[in-house]
Design an enzyme around this catalytic site. Structure first.
Site, PDB file in Angstrom:
ATOM      1  N   GLY A  71       0.822  -1.108  -0.035  1.00 48.94           N
ATOM      2  CA  GLY A  71      -0.069  -0.045  -0.148  1.00 48.94           C
ATOM      3  C   GLY A  71       0.795   1.431   0.055  1.00 48.94           C
ATOM      4  CG  ASP A 127      -1.335   1.728   3.340  1.00 48.25           C
ATOM      5  OD1 ASP A 127      -1.084   1.408   4.496  1.00 48.25           O
ATOM      6  OD2 ASP A 127      -1.641   0.819   2.480  1.00 48.25           O
ATOM      7  CG  ASP A 130      -9.188   0.839   9.898  1.00 47.13           C
ATOM      8  OD1 ASP A 130      -9.563   1.438  10.760  1.00 47.13           O
ATOM      9  OD2 ASP A 130      -9.527  -0.216   9.155  1.00 47.13           O
ATOM     10  CB  VAL A 181      -9.963   5.535   1.096  1.00 43.43           C
ATOM     11  CG1 VAL A 181     -11.172   6.845   1.544  1.00 43.43           C
ATOM     12  CG2 VAL A 181      -8.981   5.468   1.992  1.00 43.43           C
TER      13      VAL A 181
HETATM   14  P1  IMP Z   1      -5.003  -1.757  10.760  1.00 43.15           P
HETATM   15  O1  IMP Z   1      -3.938  -2.936  11.020  1.00 43.15           O
HETATM   16  O2  IMP Z   1      -6.241  -1.992  11.080  1.00 43.15           O
HETATM   17  O3  IMP Z   1      -4.277  -0.522  11.010  1.00 43.15           O
HETATM   18  O4  IMP Z   1      -4.966  -1.531   9.153  1.00 43.15           O
HETATM   19  C1  IMP Z   1      -3.882  -1.192   8.213  1.00 43.15           C
HETATM   20  C2  IMP Z   1      -4.059  -1.998   6.745  1.00 43.15           C
HETATM   21  O5  IMP Z   1      -5.135  -2.195   6.455  1.00 43.15           O
HETATM   22  C3  IMP Z   1      -3.347  -0.782   6.075  1.00 43.15           C
HETATM   23  O6  IMP Z   1      -1.902  -0.995   5.792  1.00 43.15           O
HETATM   24  C4  IMP Z   1      -4.164  -0.988   4.675  1.00 43.15           C
HETATM   25  O7  IMP Z   1      -3.294  -2.139   4.028  1.00 43.15           O
HETATM   26  C5  IMP Z   1      -5.450  -1.675   4.972  1.00 43.15           C
HETATM   27  N1  IMP Z   1      -6.549  -0.696   5.043  1.00 43.15           N
HETATM   28  C6  IMP Z   1      -7.094  -0.147   6.200  1.00 43.15           C
HETATM   29  N2  IMP Z   1      -8.091   0.524   5.821  1.00 43.15           N
HETATM   30  C7  IMP Z   1      -7.861   0.743   4.384  1.00 43.15           C
HETATM   31  C8  IMP Z   1      -8.760   1.516   3.480  1.00 43.15           C
HETATM   32  O8  IMP Z   1      -9.515   2.213   3.855  1.00 43.15           O
HETATM   33  N3  IMP Z   1      -8.473   1.369   2.261  1.00 43.15           N
HETATM   34  C9  IMP Z   1      -7.515   0.260   1.744  1.00 43.15           C
HETATM   35  N4  IMP Z   1      -6.670  -0.373   2.523  1.00 43.15           N
HETATM   36  C10 IMP Z   1      -7.144  -0.042   3.896  1.00 43.15           C
HETATM   37 MG    MG Z   2      -0.952  -1.885   4.115  1.00 41.60          MG
END
Ligand code: IMP
Ligand code: MG
Length: 207
Positions: A71, A127, A130, A181
């Site tokens: 990403g 990138d 979340d 997104v």
């Molecule tokens: P986290 O571990 O929940 O913080 O998620 C992080 C990873 O989930 C990011 O590095 C992205 O690869 C993916 N991700 C989270 N939200 C989105 C989004 O809105 N669009 C695309 N990829 C996302």
């Molecule tokens: Mg990612």
């Protein structure tokens, strides 16, 4: 000698001044894409600001940028060129086990770094943050390797809907609403990474 244009087939119609049509017109026809959250110009301006800040903060200690594949590949390419320091680059590829395991925070390292972190000033370039589980896992994994310092730079941070691990993100591009997104490196099922701006994905988050 044949007609080169004819040999290449019917390309896109040239614009009124003969220039190629904007790449965005192709994306505008895609019904799965919603409103533009961040335009090409907004992204470029913010990436330049972040690059300037990193250039100032790391003037006496050139950083090692660690891009998180896939990403962050476009963001990393752009921000690296906005940092006016003799930096180093490396990549990691990680994959979360999907939504079902979100709470477990299990992240698999698909590609590890080539460069030894000992004594280096490391900046993780991500990138989007979340739930924060990916970054928090990565941060702990890299900290264990003895860098001199470790900071995080994330282009996007989603407004938290659930509590997330306490993560210090030194460089944040944009705080955005908790919508799914795509574009500028971000995908849905490997698509839309080459969308030049960042847009809402309307068809719902994939399973
Ligand atoms: P986290 O571990 O929940 O913080 O998620 C992080 C990873 O989930 C990011 O590095 C992205 O690869 C993916 N991700 C989270 N939200 C989105 C989004 O809105 N669009 C695309 N990829 C996302
Ligand atoms: Mg990612």
């Amino acid at each position: 000698m044949g007609d080169l244009a004819g040999a290449l087939g019917d390309g896109p119609e040239p614009g009124p001044l003969g220039e190629a049509p904007s790449a965005l017109s192709f994306w505008d026809k895609d019904r799965a894409l919603g409103r533009v959250v961040l335009s090409v110009d907004q992204i470029a301006a913010r990436v330049a600001e972040l690059g300037k800040a990193i250039t100032a903060d790391y003037a006496d200690r050139p950083p090692l940028l660690v891009g998180v594949l896939k990403g962050a590949f476009i963001f990393l390419a752009d921000i690296a060129r906005q940092i006016q320091l003799p930096l180093e680059l490396d990549f990691m590829a990680v994959s979360s086990y999907g939504r079902a395991t979100k709470t477990s925070g299990v992240v698999r390292i698909l590609k590890d770094l080539d460069i030894d972190l000992a004594g280096r000033h490391v900046i993780i370039v991500e990138d989007i943050l979340d739930s924060g589980l990916t970054l928090s896992y990565l941060r702990n994994s890299l900290l264990a390797r003895g860098p001199e310092s470790l900071a995080v730079c994330s282009l996007l941070v989603k407004r938290a809907v659930e509590p997330r691990p306490n993560l210090e993100v030194a460089y944040v591009g944009f705080d955005i609403e908790p919508e799914f997104v795509v574009g500028y490196g971000l995908d849905v099922a490997e698509r839309y990474r080459n969308l030049p701006d960042i847009r809402v994905y309307l068809a719902g988050e994939p399973e």
